[in-house]
Scaffold this motif. Structure first.
Motif, PDB file in Angstrom:
ATOM      1  N   ASP A 273       0.896  -1.091   0.037  1.00 15.06           N
ATOM      2  CA  ASP A 273       0.043   0.032   0.104  1.00 15.06           C
ATOM      3  C   ASP A 273       0.874   1.231   0.040  1.00 15.06           C
ATOM      4  N   ALA A 274       1.892   1.128   0.710  1.00 10.43           N
ATOM      5  CA  ALA A 274       2.813   2.481   0.680  1.00 10.43           C
ATOM      6  C   ALA A 274       3.525   2.585  -0.500  1.00 10.43           C
ATOM      7  N   THR A 275       3.901   1.430  -1.084  1.00 11.43           N
ATOM      8  CA  THR A 275       4.651   1.588  -2.273  1.00 11.43           C
ATOM      9  C   THR A 275       3.536   2.018  -3.392  1.00 11.43           C
ATOM     10  N   ALA A 276       2.364   1.719  -3.553  1.00 16.51           N
ATOM     11  CA  ALA A 276       1.253   2.128  -4.672  1.00 16.51           C
ATOM     12  C   ALA A 276       1.045   3.668  -4.229  1.00 16.51           C
ATOM     13  N   GLU A 277       0.892   4.044  -2.910  1.00 17.28           N
ATOM     14  CA  GLU A 277       0.623   5.386  -2.761  1.00 17.28           C
ATOM     15  C   GLU A 277       1.838   6.662  -3.135  1.00 17.28           C
ATOM     16  N   ARG A 278       2.868   5.794  -2.820  1.00 15.80           N
ATOM     17  CA  ARG A 278       4.067   6.789  -3.252  1.00 15.80           C
ATOM     18  C   ARG A 278       4.142   6.929  -4.839  1.00 15.80           C
ATOM     19  N   ILE A 279       3.844   5.999  -5.435  1.00 16.53           N
ATOM     20  CA  ILE A 279       3.737   6.075  -6.995  1.00 16.53           C
ATOM     21  C   ILE A 279       2.764   7.285  -7.290  1.00 16.53           C
ATOM     22  N   VAL A 280       1.460   7.339  -6.785  1.00 18.45           N
ATOM     23  CA  VAL A 280       0.658   8.256  -7.025  1.00 18.45           C
ATOM     24  C   VAL A 280       1.008   9.545  -6.430  1.00 18.45           C
ATOM     25  N   GLN A 281       1.731   9.707  -5.447  1.00 19.58           N
ATOM     26  CA  GLN A 281       2.257  11.043  -4.976  1.00 19.58           C
ATOM     27  C   GLN A 281       3.220  11.563  -5.835  1.00 19.58           C
ATOM     28  N   LEU A 282       4.091  10.768  -6.829  1.00 23.50           N
ATOM     29  CA  LEU A 282       4.980  10.913  -7.520  1.00 23.50           C
ATOM     30  C   LEU A 282       4.390  11.385  -9.031  1.00 23.50           C
ATOM     31  N   GLY A 283       2.904  11.343  -8.901  1.00 22.71           N
ATOM     32  CA  GLY A 283       2.200  11.844 -10.261  1.00 22.71           C
ATOM     33  C   GLY A 283       2.056  10.675 -11.366  1.00 22.71           C
ATOM     34  N   ALA A 284       2.315   9.511 -10.966  1.00 18.77           N
ATOM     35  CA  ALA A 284       1.874   8.486 -12.071  1.00 18.77           C
ATOM     36  C   ALA A 284       0.763   7.389 -11.416  1.00 18.77           C
ATOM     37  N   VAL A 285       0.362   6.595 -12.139  1.00 20.66           N
ATOM     38  CA  VAL A 285      -0.834   5.701 -11.844  1.00 20.66           C
ATOM     39  C   VAL A 285      -0.152   4.402 -11.142  1.00 20.66           C
ATOM     40  N   ALA A 286      -0.514   3.853 -10.107  1.00 19.20           N
ATOM     41  CA  ALA A 286      -0.221   2.727  -9.289  1.00 19.20           C
ATOM     42  C   ALA A 286      -1.148   1.513 -10.143  1.00 19.20           C
ATOM     43  N   GLU A 287      -0.198   0.824 -10.879  1.00 13.95           N
ATOM     44  CA  GLU A 287      -0.676  -0.301 -11.732  1.00 13.95           C
ATOM     45  C   GLU A 287      -0.964  -1.554 -10.746  1.00 13.95           C
ATOM     46  N   GLY A 288      -2.242  -1.570 -10.212  1.00 13.51           N
ATOM     47  CA  GLY A 288      -2.556  -2.900  -9.351  1.00 13.51           C
ATOM     48  C   GLY A 288      -3.477  -3.878  -9.789  1.00 13.51           C
ATOM     49  N   SER A 289      -3.894  -3.766 -11.149  1.00  9.28           N
ATOM     50  CA  SER A 289      -4.677  -4.788 -11.571  1.00  9.28           C
ATOM     51  C   SER A 289      -3.994  -6.173 -11.528  1.00  9.28           C
ATOM     52  N   VAL A 290      -4.702  -7.333 -11.461  1.00 10.44           N
ATOM     53  CA  VAL A 290      -4.009  -8.398 -11.527  1.00 10.44           C
ATOM     54  C   VAL A 290      -3.494  -8.609 -13.263  1.00 10.44           C
ATOM     55  N   GLN A 291      -3.872  -7.971 -14.197  1.00 11.37           N
ATOM     56  CA  GLN A 291      -3.432  -8.159 -15.318  1.00 11.37           C
ATOM     57  C   GLN A 291      -2.168  -7.536 -15.571  1.00 11.37           C
ATOM     58  N   ALA A 292      -2.158  -6.246 -14.845  1.00  5.61           N
ATOM     59  CA  ALA A 292      -0.969  -5.566 -14.998  1.00  5.61           C
ATOM     60  C   ALA A 292       0.140  -6.370 -14.004  1.00  5.61           C
ATOM     61  N   VAL A 293      -0.156  -6.856 -13.054  1.00  6.52           N
ATOM     62  CA  VAL A 293       0.772  -7.574 -11.892  1.00  6.52           C
ATOM     63  C   VAL A 293       1.356  -8.767 -13.073  1.00  6.52           C
ATOM     64  N   ALA A 294       0.305  -9.676 -13.415  1.00  3.99           N
ATOM     65  CA  ALA A 294       0.951 -10.728 -14.097  1.00  3.99           C
ATOM     66  C   ALA A 294       1.722 -10.548 -15.258  1.00  3.99           C
ATOM     67  N   ALA A 295       1.484  -9.293 -16.067  1.00  2.00           N
ATOM     68  CA  ALA A 295       2.272  -8.934 -16.899  1.00  2.00           C
ATOM     69  C   ALA A 295       3.785  -8.336 -16.596  1.00  2.00           C
ATOM     70  N   SER A 296       3.742  -7.974 -15.300  1.00  4.78           N
ATOM     71  CA  SER A 296       5.108  -7.134 -15.027  1.00  4.78           C
ATOM     72  C   SER A 296       5.714  -7.944 -13.683  1.00  4.78           C
ATOM     73  N   THR A 297       5.413  -8.857 -12.983  1.00  3.39           N
ATOM     74  CA  THR A 297       5.909  -9.347 -11.973  1.00  3.39           C
ATOM     75  C   THR A 297       7.354 -10.166 -12.542  1.00  3.39           C
ATOM     76  N   ARG A 298       8.377 -10.080 -11.573  1.00  4.62           N
ATOM     77  CA  ARG A 298       9.527 -10.753 -11.884  1.00  4.62           C
ATOM     78  C   ARG A 298       9.867 -11.890 -11.182  1.00  4.62           C
ATOM     79  N   LEU A 299       8.811 -12.065 -10.321  1.00  6.67           N
ATOM     80  CA  LEU A 299       9.212 -13.312  -9.611  1.00  6.67           C
ATOM     81  C   LEU A 299       8.900 -14.658 -10.462  1.00  6.67           C
ATOM     82  N   PRO A 300       9.524 -15.784 -10.133  1.00  9.72           N
ATOM     83  CA  PRO A 300       9.199 -16.995 -10.912  1.00  9.72           C
ATOM     84  C   PRO A 300       7.797 -17.436 -10.681  1.00  9.72           C
ATOM     85  N   VAL A 301       7.363 -18.177 -11.648  1.00  8.64           N
ATOM     86  CA  VAL A 301       6.100 -18.672 -11.564  1.00  8.64           C
ATOM     87  C   VAL A 301       6.155 -19.694 -10.346  1.00  8.64           C
ATOM     88  N   TYR A 302       4.892 -19.589  -9.520  1.00 13.56           N
ATOM     89  CA  TYR A 302       4.808 -20.694  -8.302  1.00 13.56           C
ATOM     90  C   TYR A 302       4.384 -21.987  -8.811  1.00 13.56           C
TER      91      TYR A 302
END
Ligand SMILES: [Fe+2]
Length: 155
Positions: free
Chosen positions: A63-92
């Motif tokens: 939450d703090a990470t997302a809110e900082r993105i918005v404070q900096l003038g950008a959109v916090a990309e929190g949809s499951v589609q955006a997360v699936a496209a961007s995550t760098r963690l290996p598939v579980y």
């Protein structure tokens, strides 16, 4: 209207770091619950409850990470589609049951995220955004503790 007094470069560096960490962090939050639900073994209740604590801590830092993105003038990309496209963690792995296997999979992913967050601390601090570096330092402190607890249970 007064925005945060930061250079354009510092904002870009911070938003890029934060956005990537947001995707990784949401991924880790989801798979922490996945392990909480599915693991089986003699230490079930201890691990089940430990992972709920991890999820609560993760949610606060995400939450703090997302809110900082918005404070900096950008959109916090929190949809499951955006997360699936961007995550760098290996598939579980989807077939895990034994608690040892879940602990190993979690340790790998907590270590990956804390590594990315530590890089983010250096990048954002180096670019002049000490506040973002501080937010990420809090995140790293929490992840370091979680990783310690996971590895202590892994034996
Ligand atoms: Fe639960």
């Amino acid at each position: 209207m007064h925005g945060i007094n930061l250079s354009a470069n510092a904002r870009t560096v911070s938003v890029d770091c934060l956005q990537a960490i947001l995707a990784d962090g949401i991924d880790l939050a989801l798979l922490t619950k996945h392990a909480h639900w599915n693991l089986k073994g003699s230490r079930f209740i201890a691990l089940h409850e430990m992972l709920d604590g991890f999820r609560s801590d993760l949610d606060g830092h995400v939450d703090a990470t997302a809110e900082r993105i918005v404070q900096l003038g950008a959109v916090a990309e929190g949809s499951v589609q955006a997360v699936a496209a961007s995550t760098r963690l290996p598939v579980y792995p989807d077939a895990l049951r034994a608690e040892e296997d879940h602990l190993a999979a979690l340790a790998e992913r907590y270590a990956a995220l804390v590594g990315a967050v530590r890089e983010g601390i250096d990048q954002t601090g180096g670019a002049g955004d000490a506040v973002t570096a501080d937010i990420l330092t809090g995140f790293a402190r929490s992840l370091d503790k979680a990783l310690w607890l996971v590895e202590a249970h892994a034996g």
